[in-house]
Design an enzyme around this catalytic site. Structure first.
Site, PDB file in Angstrom:
ATOM      1  N   LYS A 145       0.932  -1.201   0.119  1.00  0.00           N
ATOM      2  CA  LYS A 145      -0.093  -0.163  -0.125  1.00  0.00           C
ATOM      3  C   LYS A 145       0.890   1.356  -0.016  1.00  0.00           C
ATOM      4  O   LYS A 145       2.009   1.268   0.325  1.00  0.00           O
ATOM      5  CB  LYS A 145      -0.808  -0.018   1.317  1.00  0.00           C
ATOM      6  CG  LYS A 145      -1.958   0.764   0.965  1.00  0.00           C
ATOM      7  CD  LYS A 145      -3.289   0.105   0.340  1.00  0.00           C
ATOM      8  CE  LYS A 145      -4.484   0.650   0.428  1.00  0.00           C
ATOM      9  NZ  LYS A 145      -5.506  -0.382  -0.111  1.00  0.00           N
TER      10      LYS A 145
HETATM   11  P1  NAD Z   1     -12.938   7.467  -2.467  1.00  0.00           P
HETATM   12  O1  NAD Z   1     -12.052   8.642  -2.419  1.00  0.00           O
HETATM   13  O2  NAD Z   1     -13.699   7.169  -4.004  1.00  0.00           O
HETATM   14  O3  NAD Z   1     -14.116   7.694  -1.600  1.00  0.00           O
HETATM   15  C1  NAD Z   1     -13.931   8.049  -0.255  1.00  0.00           C
HETATM   16  C2  NAD Z   1     -15.194   8.491   0.388  1.00  0.00           C
HETATM   17  O4  NAD Z   1     -15.183   8.517   2.076  1.00  0.00           O
HETATM   18  C3  NAD Z   1     -15.790   9.741  -0.085  1.00  0.00           C
HETATM   19  O5  NAD Z   1     -17.183   9.853  -0.208  1.00  0.00           O
HETATM   20  C4  NAD Z   1     -15.029  10.615   1.170  1.00  0.00           C
HETATM   21  O6  NAD Z   1     -16.068  12.020   1.288  1.00  0.00           O
HETATM   22  C5  NAD Z   1     -15.628   9.716   2.224  1.00  0.00           C
HETATM   23  N1  NAD Z   1     -14.737  10.203   3.473  1.00  0.00           N
HETATM   24  C6  NAD Z   1     -13.575  10.696   3.561  1.00  0.00           C
HETATM   25  N2  NAD Z   1     -13.239  10.972   4.777  1.00  0.00           N
HETATM   26  C7  NAD Z   1     -14.429  10.807   5.563  1.00  0.00           C
HETATM   27  C8  NAD Z   1     -14.583  10.916   7.120  1.00  0.00           C
HETATM   28  N3  NAD Z   1     -13.988  11.263   7.737  1.00  0.00           N
HETATM   29  N4  NAD Z   1     -15.924  10.836   7.202  1.00  0.00           N
HETATM   30  C9  NAD Z   1     -16.905  10.179   6.428  1.00  0.00           C
HETATM   31  N5  NAD Z   1     -16.680  10.002   5.083  1.00  0.00           N
HETATM   32  C10 NAD Z   1     -15.348  10.121   4.446  1.00  0.00           C
HETATM   33  O7  NAD Z   1     -12.194   5.983  -1.915  1.00  0.00           O
HETATM   34  P2  NAD Z   1     -12.817   4.619  -2.253  1.00  0.00           P
HETATM   35  O8  NAD Z   1     -12.213   4.126  -3.363  1.00  0.00           O
HETATM   36  O9  NAD Z   1     -14.272   4.445  -2.606  1.00  0.00           O
HETATM   37  O10 NAD Z   1     -12.276   4.018  -0.894  1.00  0.00           O
HETATM   38  C11 NAD Z   1     -13.193   3.757   0.215  1.00  0.00           C
HETATM   39  C12 NAD Z   1     -12.750   2.690   0.982  1.00  0.00           C
HETATM   40  O11 NAD Z   1     -12.739   1.474   0.499  1.00  0.00           O
HETATM   41  C13 NAD Z   1     -11.295   2.720   1.702  1.00  0.00           C
HETATM   42  O12 NAD Z   1     -11.167   2.283   2.869  1.00  0.00           O
HETATM   43  C14 NAD Z   1     -10.440   2.126   0.495  1.00  0.00           C
HETATM   44  O13 NAD Z   1      -9.304   1.565   1.221  1.00  0.00           O
HETATM   45  C15 NAD Z   1     -11.524   0.863   0.539  1.00  0.00           C
HETATM   46  N6  NAD Z   1     -11.344   0.214  -0.695  1.00  0.00           N
HETATM   47  C16 NAD Z   1     -11.336   0.562  -2.092  1.00  0.00           C
HETATM   48  C17 NAD Z   1     -11.105  -0.159  -3.275  1.00  0.00           C
HETATM   49  C18 NAD Z   1     -11.301   0.436  -4.821  1.00  0.00           C
HETATM   50  O14 NAD Z   1     -11.213  -0.337  -5.485  1.00  0.00           O
HETATM   51  N7  NAD Z   1     -11.315   1.726  -4.707  1.00  0.00           N
HETATM   52  C19 NAD Z   1     -11.064  -1.519  -3.079  1.00  0.00           C
HETATM   53  C20 NAD Z   1     -10.880  -2.054  -1.985  1.00  0.00           C
HETATM   54  C21 NAD Z   1     -11.113  -1.307  -0.504  1.00  0.00           C
END
Ligand code: NAD
Length: 419
Positions: free
Chosen positions: A105
């Site tokens: 990561k």
């Molecule tokens: P993203 O940047 O597209 O979205 C993140 C979201 O979280 C946004 O809506 C943001 O406003 C919100 N957020 C940020 N800080 C916050 C807070 N303090 N309180 C409430 N909401 C908050 O990111 P993503 O890719 O959707 O990732 C979200 C989660 O999923 C993370 O934990 C990431 O590690 C995990 N994840 C993502 C993927 C992927 O393919 N993108 C795969 C596996 C896991």
């Protein structure tokens, strides 16, 4: 949130599962630490001509089963301990899903929301250059995470390709996954994580004879994972009645239209200012009565207070590490099932693997093929986790970690320790 909390949580889940599968001491010691920890500082020229220094991380946790693999996060809270925890989760996730990748990561500690597109592009390219040969298509393969998307992945790919020389260039496309489809990405990668979350929810509903039609979901985080989960669930008749992001929370008894909300977020960068529903506090959000909760924002969101407040039957962890060990204990006592992150959100890395294979073979698969493979992989591993949990009398998280650790344990036993 205390930043060490997250690493401590992931480590404590690891210890519990290591006990459950009787992991040998030396393997336990090896897996307790990442293999490589890289911190880079790199200068970037801002739009106003001033130069700013940025701090970037890449943690390579383990590559026993294949090249290091894991996302890159752009967020102001990125820290060494968080990235170490997230890298370890990637090792467990790939091992659980039987994907021939290890875990890594990385990220940059900054808030991309206050920068122009040009600045983010220069930051991304300079970071890629600073990582140099510490990433590579057979060595360490980044992907999108919080604050990054296909846009950043394409800039990274292009930067990397242009540093390796003309002859090698086109073999380097698979140095990152999660690219746009035009630039070598896989069809279905954008929705893959949300799609995987929904496959797990559907399997759980089938197991519990729970008809999803007419049921309700609340989702924290409406970025890639949260929005796709909501849109796919809506097709199954599940309505999104509360949602939140970094700007605040909203409630709508009638249910939000997730497609319109996603369009609003695309245009405005957050759910702030969306007309439907009413504003609620974070505290009220966690008290909303619904059938399913999908955390899809950041780690450490469900502590003791949230676990006591939640009024749902099922939690499907779209985010990595959203539940603290203290929160989990309360939820399990209350009979609330948690589908753990390394299973529930594994759709993303699964389709990233398909993208890597397509690039390697110079192929582009149809969406139907990607979807069918993903569905089979999610269902197969959901079943394995639930069967392990039942047979060993452990909760689903220990089961998921346990299955991952068993694979690593066998590989270490067969290979031995060099020399
Ligand atoms: P993203 O940047 O597209 O979205 C993140 C979201 O979280 C946004 O809506 C943001 O406003 C919100 N957020 C940020 N800080 C916050 C807070 N303090 N309180 C409430 N909401 C908050 O990111 P993503 O890719 O959707 O990732 C979200 C989660 O999923 C993370 O934990 C990431 O590690 C995990 N994840 C993502 C993927 C992927 O393919 N993108 C795969 C596996 C896991």
């Amino acid at each position: 949130m205390d930043k060490q909390e997250f690493l401590r949580a992931v480590q404590s889940y690891f210890e519990r599962a290591a006990d459950a599968v009787e992991l040998p001491d030396h393997v336990r010691t090896i897996l307790s630490q990442p293999k490589n920890e890289l911190i880079v500082h790199f200068p970037v020229v801002m739009d106003d001509g001033k130069v700013r220094l940025f701090k970037g991380y890449r943690i390579q946790h383990n590559n026993l089963l294949g090249p290091y693999k894991g996302g890159l996060r752009y967020h102001e809270t990125v820290s060494l301990d968080d990235v170490k925890a997230l890298a370890a989760l990637m090792t467990w996730k790939c091992a659980l899903m039987d994907i021939p990748f290890g875990g890594a990561k990385g990220g940059i500690k900054f808030n991309p929301r206050v920068h122009s597109e040009g600045e983010i592009r220069r930051i991304t390219r300079r970071f890629t250059h600073a990582l140099g040969s510490n990433i590579g298509p057979e060595y360490d393969i980044p992907a999108p995470d919080v604050g990054t998307s296909s846009r950043e992945m394409v800039w990274m790919m292009d930067t990397y390709m242009n540093t390796v020389g003309h002859v090698e260039k086109n073999a380097m496309m698979r140095v990152v996954t999660g690219k746009t489809v035009t630039c070598g990405g896989s069809r279905g990668r954008d929705k893959a994580t949300g799609q995987g979350v929904v496959h797990c929810i559907v399997e759980w509903a089938r197991d519990h004879r729970f008809d999803l039609e007419g049921k309700t979901v609340i989702i924290q985080g409406f970025g890639n994972v949260g929005s796709h989960t909501a849109m796919i669930l809506s097709r199954l008749g599940v309505s999104l009645i509360a949602v939140g992001d970094h700007t605040g929370y909203r409630y709508n008894e009638e249910g939000f239209n997730p497609h319109k909300l996603a369009e609003h977020v695309r245009q405005h960068g957050s759910i702030a200012g969306y007309e439907a529903g009413e504003e609620i506090t974070r505290e009220q959000f966690f008290q909303v009565k619904a059938d399913i909760f999908v955390p899809a924002a950041l780690e450490n969101q469900i502590g003791v207070a949230e676990a006591q407040a939640l009024r749902v039957r099922l939690i499907a962890e779209g985010a990595n590490g959203p539940t603290t060990p203290e929160g989990e204990r309360i939820l399990l006592e209350r009979g609330i099932t948690i589908l753990p992150d390394i299973l529930a959100n594994a759709g993303g890395v699964t389709v990233s693997y398909y993208e890597w294979v397509q690039n390697k073979r110079s192929e582009q698969w149809e969406l139907e093929e990607v979807d069918a493979r993903l569905e089979a992989a999610m269902k197969r591993n959901y079943r394995r986790v639930m069967d392990f949990a039942r047979d060993r009398r452990v909760d689903p998280r220990v089961a998921a970690y346990g299955l991952a650790l068993e694979r690593l344990k066998t590989a270490y036993a067969e290979r031995g320790i060099f020399p």
